[in-house]
Motif scaffolding. Structure first.
Motif, PDB file in Angstrom:
ATOM      1  N   THR A  74      -9.065  -1.116   9.608  1.00  0.00           N
ATOM      2  CA  THR A  74     -10.518  -0.584   9.606  1.00  0.00           C
ATOM      3  C   THR A  74     -10.447   0.696   8.713  1.00  0.00           C
ATOM      4  O   THR A  74      -9.648   1.745   9.276  1.00  0.00           O
ATOM      5  N   LEU A  75     -10.979   0.999   7.838  1.00  0.00           N
ATOM      6  CA  LEU A  75     -11.166   2.133   6.935  1.00  0.00           C
ATOM      7  C   LEU A  75     -12.492   2.646   6.408  1.00  0.00           C
ATOM      8  O   LEU A  75     -13.181   1.832   5.995  1.00  0.00           O
ATOM      9  N   ALA A  76     -12.793   3.863   6.415  1.00  0.00           N
ATOM     10  CA  ALA A  76     -13.942   4.410   5.951  1.00  0.00           C
ATOM     11  C   ALA A  76     -14.084   4.100   4.462  1.00  0.00           C
ATOM     12  O   ALA A  76     -13.108   4.429   3.663  1.00  0.00           O
ATOM     13  N   SER A  77     -15.388   3.811   3.901  1.00  0.00           N
ATOM     14  CA  SER A  77     -15.296   3.784   2.345  1.00  0.00           C
ATOM     15  C   SER A  77     -14.817   4.894   1.680  1.00  0.00           C
ATOM     16  O   SER A  77     -14.886   6.174   2.026  1.00  0.00           O
ATOM     17  N   GLY A  78     -13.806   4.901   0.671  1.00  0.00           N
ATOM     18  CA  GLY A  78     -13.398   5.977  -0.071  1.00  0.00           C
ATOM     19  C   GLY A  78     -11.949   6.609   0.599  1.00  0.00           C
ATOM     20  O   GLY A  78     -11.249   7.073  -0.132  1.00  0.00           O
ATOM     21  N   ASN A  79     -11.754   6.050   1.522  1.00  0.00           N
ATOM     22  CA  ASN A  79     -10.319   6.344   2.291  1.00  0.00           C
ATOM     23  C   ASN A  79      -9.239   5.388   1.921  1.00  0.00           C
ATOM     24  O   ASN A  79      -9.655   4.153   1.536  1.00  0.00           O
ATOM     25  N   GLY A  80      -8.077   5.886   1.813  1.00  0.00           N
ATOM     26  CA  GLY A  80      -6.910   4.785   1.716  1.00  0.00           C
ATOM     27  C   GLY A  80      -5.668   5.624   1.957  1.00  0.00           C
ATOM     28  O   GLY A  80      -5.709   6.884   2.484  1.00  0.00           O
ATOM     29  N   PHE A  81      -4.485   5.043   1.851  1.00  0.00           N
ATOM     30  CA  PHE A  81      -3.240   5.699   1.957  1.00  0.00           C
ATOM     31  C   PHE A  81      -2.260   4.713   1.380  1.00  0.00           C
ATOM     32  O   PHE A  81      -2.486   3.778   0.875  1.00  0.00           O
ATOM     33  N   SER A  82      -0.933   5.302   1.286  1.00  0.00           N
ATOM     34  CA  SER A  82       0.394   4.628   0.557  1.00  0.00           C
ATOM     35  C   SER A  82       0.526   3.437   1.348  1.00  0.00           C
ATOM     36  O   SER A  82       1.023   3.715   2.582  1.00  0.00           O
ATOM     37  N   LEU A  83       0.950   2.226   0.756  1.00  0.00           N
ATOM     38  CA  LEU A  83       1.315   1.143   1.439  1.00  0.00           C
ATOM     39  C   LEU A  83       3.043   1.079   1.146  1.00  0.00           C
ATOM     40  O   LEU A  83       3.861   0.685   1.855  1.00  0.00           O
ATOM     41  N   PHE A  84       3.275   1.621   0.009  1.00  0.00           N
ATOM     42  CA  PHE A  84       4.817   1.771  -0.446  1.00  0.00           C
ATOM     43  C   PHE A  84       4.818   2.847  -1.770  1.00  0.00           C
ATOM     44  O   PHE A  84       4.171   3.077  -2.386  1.00  0.00           O
ATOM     45  N   GLU A  85       6.139   3.383  -1.313  1.00  0.00           N
ATOM     46  CA  GLU A  85       6.518   4.518  -2.258  1.00  0.00           C
ATOM     47  C   GLU A  85       7.973   4.480  -2.441  1.00  0.00           C
ATOM     48  O   GLU A  85       8.844   4.161  -1.682  1.00  0.00           O
ATOM     49  N   ALA A  86       8.327   4.574  -3.849  1.00  0.00           N
ATOM     50  CA  ALA A  86       9.747   4.715  -4.245  1.00  0.00           C
ATOM     51  C   ALA A  86      10.012   6.096  -4.853  1.00  0.00           C
ATOM     52  O   ALA A  86       9.375   6.728  -5.458  1.00  0.00           O
ATOM     53  N   LEU A  87      11.043   6.595  -4.173  1.00  0.00           N
ATOM     54  CA  LEU A  87      11.195   7.819  -4.226  1.00  0.00           C
ATOM     55  C   LEU A  87      12.608   8.596  -4.674  1.00  0.00           C
ATOM     56  O   LEU A  87      13.568   7.613  -4.633  1.00  0.00           O
ATOM     57  N   ASP A  88      12.760   9.701  -5.285  1.00  0.00           N
ATOM     58  CA  ASP A  88      14.056  10.195  -5.933  1.00  0.00           C
ATOM     59  C   ASP A  88      14.829  10.877  -4.534  1.00  0.00           C
ATOM     60  O   ASP A  88      14.308  10.809  -3.730  1.00  0.00           O
ATOM     61  N   GLY A  89      15.754  11.320  -5.214  1.00  0.00           N
ATOM     62  CA  GLY A  89      16.694  12.070  -4.016  1.00  0.00           C
ATOM     63  C   GLY A  89      16.171  13.448  -3.506  1.00  0.00           C
ATOM     64  O   GLY A  89      16.368  13.948  -2.590  1.00  0.00           O
ATOM     65  N   SER A  90      14.982  13.848  -4.039  1.00  0.00           N
ATOM     66  CA  SER A  90      14.237  15.414  -3.603  1.00  0.00           C
ATOM     67  C   SER A  90      13.029  14.802  -3.122  1.00  0.00           C
ATOM     68  O   SER A  90      11.935  15.629  -2.884  1.00  0.00           O
ATOM     69  N   ASP A  91      12.725  13.559  -2.860  1.00  0.00           N
ATOM     70  CA  ASP A  91      11.533  12.974  -2.145  1.00  0.00           C
ATOM     71  C   ASP A  91      10.264  12.994  -3.290  1.00  0.00           C
ATOM     72  O   ASP A  91       9.201  13.033  -2.765  1.00  0.00           O
ATOM     73  N   ASN A  92      10.498  13.105  -4.460  1.00  0.00           N
ATOM     74  CA  ASN A  92       9.272  13.050  -5.368  1.00  0.00           C
ATOM     75  C   ASN A  92       9.086  11.634  -5.627  1.00  0.00           C
ATOM     76  O   ASN A  92      10.100  10.539  -5.530  1.00  0.00           O
ATOM     77  N   VAL A  93       7.708  11.101  -5.436  1.00  0.00           N
ATOM     78  CA  VAL A  93       7.363   9.696  -5.484  1.00  0.00           C
ATOM     79  C   VAL A  93       6.966   9.392  -6.971  1.00  0.00           C
ATOM     80  O   VAL A  93       6.220   9.743  -7.520  1.00  0.00           O
ATOM     81  N   TRP A  94       7.895   8.326  -7.473  1.00  0.00           N
ATOM     82  CA  TRP A  94       7.794   7.917  -8.765  1.00  0.00           C
ATOM     83  C   TRP A  94       7.023   6.560  -9.046  1.00  0.00           C
ATOM     84  O   TRP A  94       6.568   6.605 -10.046  1.00  0.00           O
TER      85      TRP A  94
END
Length: 286
Positions: A74-94
């Motif tokens: 259950t989410l409020a309309s307009g809300n969301g989050f990341s299901l999947f992230e692929a990151l480099d060694g400095s935790d930057n999400v590409w």
């Protein structure tokens, strides 16, 4: 590497992946898309809950696929989050896959990081209730790109990304980041796979008698993913079999309630309505 190897390594021997929000991530035999086990992520607060794999190693091309079922979220309309992230060694999400609520619909969009730290974002694609295949091929370069597929169909790509400094070292799947306070419930994941090439991974073949090349493959797997049918047993669908009226009742009620978190038919009447349907038969309530 399949998702189940990651999950067992994570939850049992902690060999190849790390885990965030351990109490909210579980592997069980009621959360699977195929096979025996799947992953259930329960959202109880804004804390992340995900599994992480460190098998990527400086990848400049990374293809990943997973299945997700967000019916019980259950989410409020307009809300969301990341299901999947692929990151480099400095935790930057590409590369990122985002689930959002848009009115009465759950939608998915894809994001690719640019060298300057900003993101290019795709338009949103509606996810009807049920299981869905999400697949992404990310490439670094001058230019790079992000190509996305939902249920084995290409959706809007992000071409000409200026991301030549990017690389992938880790990947995270679950309620990864950005969970809002108004979000609650659970979502299911299964059948993660990843390649170091731009080859399409494609769908999992659940039924031995319904290969990906069959003309009815998309329709069979659509109603399977929606929970309308589980096949006829033995790993088959019995594409050309006969459907009786008891089975038809099950299909109809499940199809009418595909948007439910889970569904069981209401209890049948105390007095049978049909002379050939009594309360001791498995299909009575249906």
């Amino acid at each position: 590497m399949t998702m189940k190897r990651v999950l067992f390594s994570t939850l049992v021997v902690l060999a190849v992946a790390s885990l965030a929000g351990a109490s909210d991530v579980a592997v069980d035999d009621t959360s699977e898309y195929s096979g025996t086990y799947g992953m259930k992520v329960t959202v109880t607060d804004t804390s992340p809950a995900y599994v992480e794999t460190d098998t990527p190693s400086g990848e400049t091309t990374y293809t990943f696929r997973f299945y997700v079922r967000p019916n019980c979220l259950t989410l409020a309309s307009g809300n969301g989050f990341s299901l999947f992230e692929a990151l480099d060694g400095s935790d930057n999400v590409w590369a990122r896959v985002v689930l959002e609520q848009s009115g009465s619909d759950k939608v998915v969009k894809f994001e690719g990081r640019l060298d300057g730290g900003t993101y290019s974002t795709s338009s949103s694609t509606v996810l009807p209730p049920g299981w869905h295949l999400i697949e992404v091929t990310w490439k670094a370069g001058s230019p790079g790109s992000l190509e996305a597929r939902i249920d084995n169909n290409a959706v809007e790509d992000l071409p000409s990304l200026s991301n030549s400094t990017g690389s992938i070292e880790t990947a995270r799947m679950g309620a990864v980041a950005g969970v809002d306070a108004g979000t609650s419930g659970s979502l299911l994941f299964d059948d993660f796979a990843s390649f170091r090439t731009d080859s399409v991974i494609g769908p999992v073949e659940v039924f031995g008698d319904v290969p990906t090349g069959a003309w009815f493959f998309p329709d069979v797997y659509a109603i399977y993913g929606a929970g309308v049918t589980a096949g006829c047993g033995g790993g088959n669908y019995c594409s050309y079999g006969t459907v009786n009226r008891a089975q038809m009742a099950v299909f109809i009620l499940r199809a009418e309630n595909v948007d439910e978190c889970s569904y069981a038919p209401p209890t049948g009447p105390g007095t049978p309505s049909f002379g050939d349907v009594n309360s001791g038969q498995w299909f009575y309530d249906w």
